[in-house]
Scaffold this motif. Structure first.
Motif, PDB file in Angstrom:
ATOM      1  N   LYS A   1       0.822  -1.218   0.000  1.00 50.21           N
ATOM      2  CA  LYS A   1       0.000   0.000   0.000  1.00 50.21           C
ATOM      3  C   LYS A   1       0.855   1.267   0.000  1.00 50.21           C
ATOM      4  CE  LYS A   1      -3.862  -2.221   2.313  1.00 50.21           C
ATOM      5  NZ  LYS A   1      -4.629  -2.302   3.547  1.00 50.21           N
ATOM      6  N   VAL A   2       2.046   1.182   0.561  1.00 50.73           N
ATOM      7  CA  VAL A   2       2.963   2.328   0.628  1.00 50.73           C
ATOM      8  C   VAL A   2       3.782   2.444  -0.656  1.00 50.73           C
ATOM      9  CG1 VAL A   2       4.969   3.271   1.875  1.00 50.73           C
ATOM     10  CG2 VAL A   2       3.069   2.271   3.152  1.00 50.73           C
TER      11      VAL A   2
ATOM     12  N   PHE B   1       3.717   5.284  -3.211  1.00 45.95           N
ATOM     13  CA  PHE B   1       4.171   6.597  -2.744  1.00 45.95           C
ATOM     14  C   PHE B   1       5.698   6.728  -2.803  1.00 45.95           C
ATOM     15  CE2 PHE B   1       0.046   5.945  -0.885  1.00 45.95           C
ATOM     16  CZ  PHE B   1      -0.561   7.181  -0.975  1.00 45.95           C
TER      17      PHE B   1
ATOM     18  N   GLU C   1       2.646   9.785   4.271  1.00 42.49           N
ATOM     19  CA  GLU C   1       1.811  10.261   3.164  1.00 42.49           C
ATOM     20  C   GLU C   1       0.661   9.287   2.916  1.00 42.49           C
ATOM     21  OE1 GLU C   1       2.026  13.240   1.097  1.00 42.49           O
ATOM     22  OE2 GLU C   1       3.061  13.697   2.970  1.00 42.49           O
ATOM     23  N   ALA C   2       0.939   7.989   2.935  1.00 36.10           N
ATOM     24  CA  ALA C   2      -0.115   6.983   2.767  1.00 36.10           C
ATOM     25  C   ALA C   2      -1.113   7.065   3.927  1.00 36.10           C
ATOM     26  CB  ALA C   2       0.502   5.585   2.665  1.00 36.10           C
ATOM     27  N   TYR C   3      -0.609   7.292   5.123  1.00 34.23           N
ATOM     28  CA  TYR C   3      -1.469   7.457   6.306  1.00 34.23           C
ATOM     29  C   TYR C   3      -2.363   8.687   6.153  1.00 34.23           C
ATOM     30  CZ  TYR C   3      -2.698   8.607  11.157  1.00 34.23           C
ATOM     31  OH  TYR C   3      -3.373   8.946  12.297  1.00 34.23           O
TER      32      TYR C   3
ATOM     33  N   LYS D   1      -3.422  10.065   3.578  1.00 38.00           N
ATOM     34  CA  LYS D   1      -4.418   9.858   2.519  1.00 38.00           C
ATOM     35  C   LYS D   1      -5.408   8.741   2.870  1.00 38.00           C
ATOM     36  CE  LYS D   1      -1.919  11.849  -1.376  1.00 38.00           C
ATOM     37  NZ  LYS D   1      -1.967  13.142  -0.825  1.00 38.00           N
TER      38      LYS D   1
ATOM     39  N   ILE E   1      -4.792   5.560   3.324  1.00 35.44           N
ATOM     40  CA  ILE E   1      -4.462   4.282   2.682  1.00 35.44           C
ATOM     41  C   ILE E   1      -4.023   3.243   3.718  1.00 35.44           C
ATOM     42  CG2 ILE E   1      -3.008   3.155   0.924  1.00 35.44           C
ATOM     43  CD1 ILE E   1      -4.916   5.298  -0.240  1.00 35.44           C
TER      44      ILE E   1
END
Length: 188
Positions: free
Chosen positions: A53-54, A57, A107-109, A111, A113
């Motif tokens: 998932k990361v 990014f 950044e994933a957090y 958003k 994700i």
């Protein structure tokens, strides 16, 4: 030093000021040094679980480093940490348009994700925690690349423990932090 539960805490945490000044340092703590971010055992598993998932990014260099070394590594001292790109920046580092280092995990957090913000050691910085068999030490890590953060902290009158409040609560719990606040109030 003073004791709170099973922690030994440096007075620097309550006496010194600090506020990250990313516009000045450009996130140098994520790209300088000779090791990746320290990880707790459960965080290594989290990195394994969220990598897919990361990955969107990440920069190509970060993906390559992680796919060669793994989502985490074990140092020569047996400690878990994030892998590095060419023995330099953290493999999870990305850069914004101004060249400031950011965290791909965060950044994933942000958003929505993933539901894990980033390694607690990164979230706690400039506080470093060292676990021992019977207790943990909680210390301020003074690093010249953060001089601007110390200057800004003094200007804004924000002690380290208030700057990293969310991370300290994440690491030690609300009760521990409330006790820390009591100690800080007595010292003022």
């Amino acid at each position: 030093m003073f004791q709170l539960g099973k922690t030994i805490v440096s007075e620097d945490i309550i006496e010194k000021e600090f506020v990250c000044n990313l516009s000045a340092c450009k996130g140098a703590c994520c790209i300088e040094g000779d090791a990746g971010a320290p990880l707790e055992e459960n965080e290594a598993k989290i990195l394994d679980d969220i990598y897919s998932k990361v990955k969107p990014f990440l920069r190509p260099e970060g993906i390559k480093a992680i796919e060669q070394q793994g989502t985490w590594i074990k140092s020569d001292f047996g400690e878990l940490e994030t892998p590095l790109i060419n023995d330099a920046e953290c493999a999870y580092v990305i850069f914004d348009k101004k060249g400031t280092a950011l965290c791909a995990i965060e950044e994933a957090y942000n958003k929505g994700i993933v539901d894990w913000k980033k390694p607690v050691s990164c979230h706690l910085y400039p506080v470093r925690v060292k676990d021992f068999s019977e207790f943990a030490s909680v210390n301020y890590h003074k690093w010249e690349i953060c001089d601007d953060a110390c200057t800004l902290g003094k200007e804004l009158q924000v002690p380290i423990y208030k700057f990293v409040k969310e991370a300290l609560i994440r690491k030690f719990g609300q009760h521990w932090y409330a006790e820390l606040e009591k100690v800080a109030e007595k010292n003022n």
